[in-house]
Design a protein around this motif. Structure first.
Motif, PDB file in Angstrom:
ATOM      1  N   ALA A 132     -61.368  58.559  47.204  1.00 30.90           N
ATOM      2  CA  ALA A 132     -60.711  57.267  47.374  1.00 30.90           C
ATOM      3  C   ALA A 132     -60.356  56.714  46.009  1.00 30.90           C
ATOM      4  N   MET A 133     -59.366  55.826  45.974  1.00 31.91           N
ATOM      5  CA  MET A 133     -58.929  55.202  44.731  1.00 31.91           C
ATOM      6  C   MET A 133     -59.448  53.775  44.649  1.00 31.91           C
ATOM      7  N   THR A 134     -59.943  53.403  43.466  1.00 26.48           N
ATOM      8  CA  THR A 134     -60.340  52.019  43.212  1.00 26.48           C
ATOM      9  C   THR A 134     -59.422  51.428  42.147  1.00 26.48           C
TER      10      THR A 134
ATOM     11  N   LEU B 195     -57.882  46.398  49.052  1.00 29.63           N
ATOM     12  CA  LEU B 195     -57.150  47.461  49.736  1.00 29.63           C
ATOM     13  C   LEU B 195     -56.209  48.067  48.705  1.00 29.63           C
ATOM     14  N   VAL B 196     -56.486  49.295  48.287  1.00 28.81           N
ATOM     15  CA  VAL B 196     -55.743  49.938  47.216  1.00 28.81           C
ATOM     16  C   VAL B 196     -54.709  50.882  47.809  1.00 28.81           C
ATOM     17  N   ASN B 197     -53.475  50.770  47.326  1.00 20.05           N
ATOM     18  CA  ASN B 197     -52.432  51.709  47.766  1.00 20.05           C
ATOM     19  C   ASN B 197     -51.599  52.114  46.551  1.00 20.05           C
ATOM     20  N   SER B 198     -50.810  53.145  46.728  1.00 22.60           N
ATOM     21  CA  SER B 198     -49.990  53.655  45.626  1.00 22.60           C
ATOM     22  C   SER B 198     -48.510  53.473  45.940  1.00 22.60           C
TER      23      SER B 198
ATOM     24  N   ASN C 117     -40.575  44.134  46.506  1.00 19.98           N
ATOM     25  CA  ASN C 117     -41.169  45.267  47.222  1.00 19.98           C
ATOM     26  C   ASN C 117     -40.110  46.238  47.735  1.00 19.98           C
ATOM     27  N   GLN C 118     -38.895  45.732  47.949  1.00 24.96           N
ATOM     28  CA  GLN C 118     -37.830  46.591  48.474  1.00 24.96           C
ATOM     29  C   GLN C 118     -37.449  47.696  47.489  1.00 24.96           C
ATOM     30  N   TYR C 119     -37.880  47.560  46.251  1.00 24.92           N
ATOM     31  CA  TYR C 119     -37.546  48.562  45.242  1.00 24.92           C
ATOM     32  C   TYR C 119     -38.658  49.590  45.032  1.00 24.92           C
ATOM     33  N   MET C 120     -39.653  49.566  45.914  1.00 21.49           N
ATOM     34  CA  MET C 120     -40.788  50.470  45.770  1.00 21.49           C
ATOM     35  C   MET C 120     -40.896  51.421  46.959  1.00 21.49           C
ATOM     36  N   ALA C 121     -41.316  52.649  46.676  1.00 20.09           N
ATOM     37  CA  ALA C 121     -41.603  53.635  47.717  1.00 20.09           C
ATOM     38  C   ALA C 121     -43.115  53.677  47.913  1.00 20.09           C
ATOM     39  N   TYR C 122     -43.576  53.504  49.149  1.00 18.37           N
ATOM     40  CA  TYR C 122     -45.003  53.438  49.441  1.00 18.37           C
ATOM     41  C   TYR C 122     -45.459  54.714  50.132  1.00 18.37           C
ATOM     42  N   ASP C 123     -46.514  55.320  49.591  1.00 24.38           N
ATOM     43  CA  ASP C 123     -47.043  56.565  50.120  1.00 24.38           C
ATOM     44  C   ASP C 123     -48.150  56.265  51.126  1.00 24.38           C
TER      45      ASP C 123
END
Length: 216
Positions: free
Chosen positions: A24-26, A100-103, A163-169
């Motif tokens: 997991a990522m912190t 809540l961590v996301n990339s 946020n519209q300029y980001m790709a979420y994995d």
């Protein structure tokens, strides 16, 4: 009241496998991570619908990707679906906060916008990210009884402002799997004994323990 933020990824076994580690990522210092592994029911409607196989908690001094050793080495048969549920909290003055961590990375629209803004100063971006997230792969929860598919969440916040300029994995949660056949070639696991909810095998040479929970 349950107000923890939780993230989850769902995995289906392509072959008979052994799960020993998750990751997991912190994003903060001194983050405490709890990882729970569920073997999902066939009719599971949320990531906690099934048998709890293991739960482990560990604190990490620095932010980053962390590999977490499970309490048991778990046999997962081909076709089995599991979920890895991650909750993360960070100490703050007066208590803790839940994270809540996301990339994410700059997407095609973001690269185009950047190039337009910086056209006069000669700066440009030639690369951008494209993320593919499918329904049923990742979930988030702010209430233990309510889970939201990550694709639905992305569809909402990814359209707002920058946020519209980001790709979420998918959420940064991983499972480390080893082929069961290879594990059996290294360890003598022929002697199986009854265990809670299944059976265990102990290698007499090195003490390696393999646990298989049937959920019955």
């Amino acid at each position: 009241m349950h107000n923890e933020k939780e993230g989850d990824n769902v995995f289906e076994m392509e072959d008979d496998s052994v799960l020993e580690y998750v990751a997991a990522m912190t994003g903060d210092m001194d983050a405490t991570v709890t990882a729970k592994i569920f073997m999902l029911n066939e009719d599971a409607e949320k990531p906690t619908d099934g048998v709890l196989l293991d739960s482990v908690t560990e604190t990490f001094n620095f932010a980053g990707y962390h590999r977490i050793k499970l309490n048991d080495n778990l046999v997962l048969r081909k076709g089995t679906c599991i979920s890895i549920v991650i909750s993360e909290n960070v100490p703050v003055e007066g208590g803790v906060k839940y994270a809540l961590v996301n990339s994410s990375s700059l997407n095609k629209a973001g690269a185009k916008a950047f190039n337009e803004i910086h056209e006069s100063d000669g700066m440009s971006i030639m690369r951008y990210a494209k993320a593919v997230v499918n329904p049923g792969e990742s979930y988030i929860s702010f209430d233990i009884e309510k889970w939201t598919d990550w694709t639905d969440a992305i569809a909402v916040f990814a359209k707002k402002e920058s946020n519209q300029y980001m790709a979420y994995d998918n959420l940064p949660i991983k499972a480390y799997l080893y082929p069961l056949e290879e594990v059996e070639n290294v360890h003598d696991l022929s002697d199986k004994i009854p265990a809670v909810g299944g059976q265990a095998a102990v290698c007499p040479e090195d003490g390696y323990i393999l646990l298989e929970i049937t959920g019955e």
